[in-house]
Design a protein around this motif. Structure first.
Motif, PDB file in Angstrom:
ATOM      1  N   GLY A   1      79.363  77.864  58.820  1.00  0.00           N
ATOM      2  CA  GLY A   1      80.172  78.261  60.260  1.00  0.00           C
ATOM      3  C   GLY A   1      81.282  79.050  59.900  1.00  0.00           C
ATOM      4  N   ASP A   2      82.470  79.071  60.739  1.00  0.00           N
ATOM      5  CA  ASP A   2      83.406  80.091  60.469  1.00  0.00           C
ATOM      6  C   ASP A   2      84.900  79.465  59.889  1.00  0.00           C
ATOM      7  N   GLY A   3      84.826  78.202  59.438  1.00  0.00           N
ATOM      8  CA  GLY A   3      85.695  77.492  58.778  1.00  0.00           C
ATOM      9  C   GLY A   3      86.790  77.118  59.675  1.00  0.00           C
ATOM     10  N   ASP A   4      86.733  77.110  60.946  1.00  0.00           N
ATOM     11  CA  ASP A   4      87.765  76.738  61.975  1.00  0.00           C
ATOM     12  C   ASP A   4      87.763  75.107  62.089  1.00  0.00           C
ATOM     13  N   HIS A   5      86.791  74.359  62.065  1.00  0.00           N
ATOM     14  CA  HIS A   5      86.506  73.189  62.571  1.00  0.00           C
ATOM     15  C   HIS A   5      87.617  72.206  62.443  1.00  0.00           C
TER      16      HIS A   5
ATOM     17  N   LEU B   1      83.318  72.456  54.985  1.00  0.00           N
ATOM     18  CA  LEU B   1      82.074  72.074  55.432  1.00  0.00           C
ATOM     19  C   LEU B   1      81.786  73.150  56.376  1.00  0.00           C
ATOM     20  N   ASP B   2      82.817  73.707  57.350  1.00  0.00           N
ATOM     21  CA  ASP B   2      82.519  74.654  58.476  1.00  0.00           C
ATOM     22  C   ASP B   2      82.577  75.954  57.830  1.00  0.00           C
ATOM     23  N   THR B   3      83.221  76.280  56.715  1.00  0.00           N
ATOM     24  CA  THR B   3      83.193  77.435  56.100  1.00  0.00           C
ATOM     25  C   THR B   3      81.625  77.864  55.271  1.00  0.00           C
TER      26      THR B   3
ATOM     27  N   ARG C   1      76.022  69.687  77.979  1.00  0.00           N
ATOM     28  CA  ARG C   1      76.727  70.841  77.802  1.00  0.00           C
ATOM     29  C   ARG C   1      76.151  71.432  76.583  1.00  0.00           C
ATOM     30  N   GLY C   2      75.859  70.855  75.533  1.00  0.00           N
ATOM     31  CA  GLY C   2      75.597  71.809  74.242  1.00  0.00           C
ATOM     32  C   GLY C   2      73.865  71.904  74.194  1.00  0.00           C
ATOM     33  N   LYS C   3      73.180  70.824  74.982  1.00  0.00           N
ATOM     34  CA  LYS C   3      71.608  71.081  74.623  1.00  0.00           C
ATOM     35  C   LYS C   3      71.108  70.908  73.456  1.00  0.00           C
TER      36      LYS C   3
ATOM     37  N   THR D   1      91.126  72.699  61.462  1.00  0.00           N
ATOM     38  CA  THR D   1      92.187  73.187  62.063  1.00  0.00           C
ATOM     39  C   THR D   1      92.248  73.061  63.575  1.00  0.00           C
ATOM     40  N   ASN D   2      90.921  73.597  63.971  1.00  0.00           N
ATOM     41  CA  ASN D   2      90.886  73.511  65.495  1.00  0.00           C
ATOM     42  C   ASN D   2      91.181  71.992  66.050  1.00  0.00           C
ATOM     43  N   MET D   3      90.474  71.082  65.273  1.00  0.00           N
ATOM     44  CA  MET D   3      90.801  69.780  65.881  1.00  0.00           C
ATOM     45  C   MET D   3      91.973  69.210  65.401  1.00  0.00           C
TER      46      MET D   3
ATOM     47  N   GLY E   1      89.575  75.996  70.976  1.00  0.00           N
ATOM     48  CA  GLY E   1      88.480  77.303  71.164  1.00  0.00           C
ATOM     49  C   GLY E   1      87.207  76.830  70.419  1.00  0.00           C
ATOM     50  N   GLY E   2      86.348  77.452  70.408  1.00  0.00           N
ATOM     51  CA  GLY E   2      84.904  77.210  69.793  1.00  0.00           C
ATOM     52  C   GLY E   2      84.181  76.287  70.306  1.00  0.00           C
ATOM     53  N   ALA E   3      83.283  75.716  69.866  1.00  0.00           N
ATOM     54  CA  ALA E   3      82.133  74.866  70.398  1.00  0.00           C
ATOM     55  C   ALA E   3      82.744  73.311  70.348  1.00  0.00           C
TER      56      ALA E   3
ATOM     57  N   LYS F   1      71.177  69.137  63.863  1.00  0.00           N
ATOM     58  CA  LYS F   1      72.283  69.272  62.871  1.00  0.00           C
ATOM     59  C   LYS F   1      73.491  69.571  63.647  1.00  0.00           C
ATOM     60  N   THR F   2      73.898  68.473  64.390  1.00  0.00           N
ATOM     61  CA  THR F   2      75.146  68.779  65.358  1.00  0.00           C
ATOM     62  C   THR F   2      75.960  67.273  65.341  1.00  0.00           C
ATOM     63  N   MET F   3      77.013  67.345  66.145  1.00  0.00           N
ATOM     64  CA  MET F   3      77.652  65.957  66.340  1.00  0.00           C
ATOM     65  C   MET F   3      76.884  65.009  66.835  1.00  0.00           C
TER      66      MET F   3
ATOM     67  N   GLN G   1      76.276  69.513  54.795  1.00  0.00           N
ATOM     68  CA  GLN G   1      76.534  68.458  55.945  1.00  0.00           C
ATOM     69  C   GLN G   1      77.411  69.020  57.082  1.00  0.00           C
ATOM     70  N   ASP G   2      76.997  68.678  58.384  1.00  0.00           N
ATOM     71  CA  ASP G   2      77.431  68.969  59.512  1.00  0.00           C
ATOM     72  C   ASP G   2      78.926  68.876  59.839  1.00  0.00           C
ATOM     73  N   PRO G   3      79.921  69.766  59.969  1.00  0.00           N
ATOM     74  CA  PRO G   3      81.181  69.425  60.200  1.00  0.00           C
ATOM     75  C   PRO G   3      81.458  68.764  61.508  1.00  0.00           C
ATOM     76  N   GLY G   4      80.773  68.932  62.557  1.00  0.00           N
ATOM     77  CA  GLY G   4      81.044  68.213  63.732  1.00  0.00           C
ATOM     78  C   GLY G   4      80.495  66.832  63.702  1.00  0.00           C
ATOM     79  N   ALA G   5      79.405  66.527  62.891  1.00  0.00           N
ATOM     80  CA  ALA G   5      78.976  65.211  62.684  1.00  0.00           C
ATOM     81  C   ALA G   5      80.000  64.344  61.957  1.00  0.00           C
ATOM     82  N   THR G   6      80.717  65.142  60.871  1.00  0.00           N
ATOM     83  CA  THR G   6      81.425  64.600  59.882  1.00  0.00           C
ATOM     84  C   THR G   6      82.875  64.232  60.959  1.00  0.00           C
TER      85      THR G   6
ATOM     86  N   ARG H   1      69.893  74.018  64.319  1.00  0.00           N
ATOM     87  CA  ARG H   1      69.199  74.602  65.659  1.00  0.00           C
ATOM     88  C   ARG H   1      70.062  74.973  66.912  1.00  0.00           C
ATOM     89  N   LYS H   2      71.577  74.410  66.827  1.00  0.00           N
ATOM     90  CA  LYS H   2      72.429  74.706  67.784  1.00  0.00           C
ATOM     91  C   LYS H   2      73.755  75.106  67.165  1.00  0.00           C
ATOM     92  N   GLY H   3      74.456  76.029  67.775  1.00  0.00           N
ATOM     93  CA  GLY H   3      75.810  76.193  67.514  1.00  0.00           C
ATOM     94  C   GLY H   3      75.726  77.401  66.475  1.00  0.00           C
ATOM     95  N   ARG H   4      76.890  77.688  65.607  1.00  0.00           N
ATOM     96  CA  ARG H   4      76.944  78.818  64.768  1.00  0.00           C
ATOM     97  C   ARG H   4      76.223  78.755  63.624  1.00  0.00           C
TER      98      ARG H   4
HETATM   99  P1  ADP Z   1      82.879  76.830  66.378  1.00  0.00           P
HETATM  100  O1  ADP Z   1      81.125  76.614  65.915  1.00  0.00           O
HETATM  101  O2  ADP Z   1      82.648  77.674  67.674  1.00  0.00           O
HETATM  102  O3  ADP Z   1      83.471  77.464  65.459  1.00  0.00           O
HETATM  103  P2  ADP Z   1      83.615  74.177  65.484  1.00  0.00           P
HETATM  104  O4  ADP Z   1      83.543  74.922  64.107  1.00  0.00           O
HETATM  105  O5  ADP Z   1      85.077  73.504  65.913  1.00  0.00           O
HETATM  106  O6  ADP Z   1      83.216  75.379  66.451  1.00  0.00           O
HETATM  107  O7  ADP Z   1      82.605  73.182  65.620  1.00  0.00           O
HETATM  108  C1  ADP Z   1      81.614  73.234  65.093  1.00  0.00           C
HETATM  109  C2  ADP Z   1      80.706  71.911  65.161  1.00  0.00           C
HETATM  110  O8  ADP Z   1      80.407  71.700  66.616  1.00  0.00           O
HETATM  111  C3  ADP Z   1      79.311  71.932  64.565  1.00  0.00           C
HETATM  112  O9  ADP Z   1      79.355  71.261  63.235  1.00  0.00           O
HETATM  113  C4  ADP Z   1      78.319  70.993  65.527  1.00  0.00           C
HETATM  114  O10 ADP Z   1      78.372  69.475  65.132  1.00  0.00           O
HETATM  115  C5  ADP Z   1      79.325  71.254  66.765  1.00  0.00           C
HETATM  116  N1  ADP Z   1      78.344  71.786  67.666  1.00  0.00           N
HETATM  117  C6  ADP Z   1      77.992  73.209  67.898  1.00  0.00           C
HETATM  118  N2  ADP Z   1      77.250  73.331  68.830  1.00  0.00           N
HETATM  119  C7  ADP Z   1      76.794  72.567  69.438  1.00  0.00           C
HETATM  120  C8  ADP Z   1      76.082  71.913  70.469  1.00  0.00           C
HETATM  121  N3  ADP Z   1      75.308  72.923  71.095  1.00  0.00           N
HETATM  122  N4  ADP Z   1      75.606  70.608  70.680  1.00  0.00           N
HETATM  123  C9  ADP Z   1      76.309  69.553  69.749  1.00  0.00           C
HETATM  124  N5  ADP Z   1      77.454  69.995  69.139  1.00  0.00           N
HETATM  125  C10 ADP Z   1      77.500  71.447  68.859  1.00  0.00           C
END
Ligand code: ADP
Ligand code: MG
Length: 206
Positions: free
Chosen positions: A34-38, A29-31, A120-122, A40-42, A77-79, A128-130, A186-191, A171-174
């Protein structure tokens, strides 16, 4: 019986297992947006958090969550690391002093956690975020009158919120760098947030 430190540890263990089991899904989902690290990061962050929990043996649920928060903030690291760190830190502070946590304290803590993530994340719901999984799940918990059905309703709400991120433009994040091209994913962080509530429903009610 309310939620004890032991149950909070069970919850974190279960969350770590869910993240591990679904690492490839989260990476896929993050690939896409995003950058595909969600995944592995978590996974790495939660493994470290469990190591530290094993050494520290916190005495109440709030201390368990604060310990996990510290690890995530310092090692992921990352968001998502800092955002999950904020979530757990705010929840942990809200629960401070409670040896056994009941539904009203738990929903108040989740609300504080969500507010922390948004401060923190606004991000607002619909960005489309967590936050899109967190918001309806916290609401469901607040509307519940008993712990177990409340946690189940929260997990279902998080699941629906997760699925509802698919048609959204980020509208937020990568993912927001992609603009319209972030649609239909589908958003990886919401997942991962859905897995957090699923784990809670499976462990916290005993
Ligand atoms: P990065 O985007 O820095 O690589 P991750 O891949 O670990 O970090 O996480 C990405 C997830 O973080 C997104 O799918 C989203 O749900 C969440 N996210 C990113 N920016 C924000 C934000 N400003 N507020 C809330 N959630 C965010
Ligand atoms: Mg990423």
């Amino acid at each position: 019986m309310g939620i004890t430190a032991g149950r909070a540890v069970d919850w974190m263990n279960r969350f770590a297992s869910e993240v591990s089991e679904h690492r490839q899904e989260l990476v896929r989902l993050d690939t896409a947006i995003g950058d595909g690290d969600h995944g592995t990061n978590m996974e790495r962050g939660m493994r470290k958090a469990l190591d530290r929990l094993g050494q520290a043996q916190p005495e109440d649920p709030g201390a368990v969550l604060k310990s996990v928060a510290m690890t995530l903030v310092s090692s992921v690291g990352g968001a998502a690391g800092p955002l999950y760190g904020t979530l757990f830190l705010q929840m942990g502070s809200s629960l401070a002093g409670h040896q056994e946590v009941e539904l009203p304290e738990l929903s108040a803590a989740w609300r504080k956690g969500l507010e922390g993530v948004q401060a923190r994340g606004k991000a607002q719901p619909g960005d489309k975020t967590m936050v899109d999984a967190l918001t309806p799940a916290v609401q469901a918990l607040e509307e519940a009158s008993e712990l177990e059905p409340g946690l189940q309703a929260a997990a279902r709400a998080a699941h629906d919120g997760m699925l509802a991120t698919t048609p959204l433009v980020a509208r937020k994040g990568r993912a927001s760098y992609l603009g319209e091209r972030s649609k239909d994913h589908q958003d990886p962080g919401a997942t991962s947030t859905y897995y957090l509530f699923k784990s809670a429903a499976e462990t916290l009610a005993g």
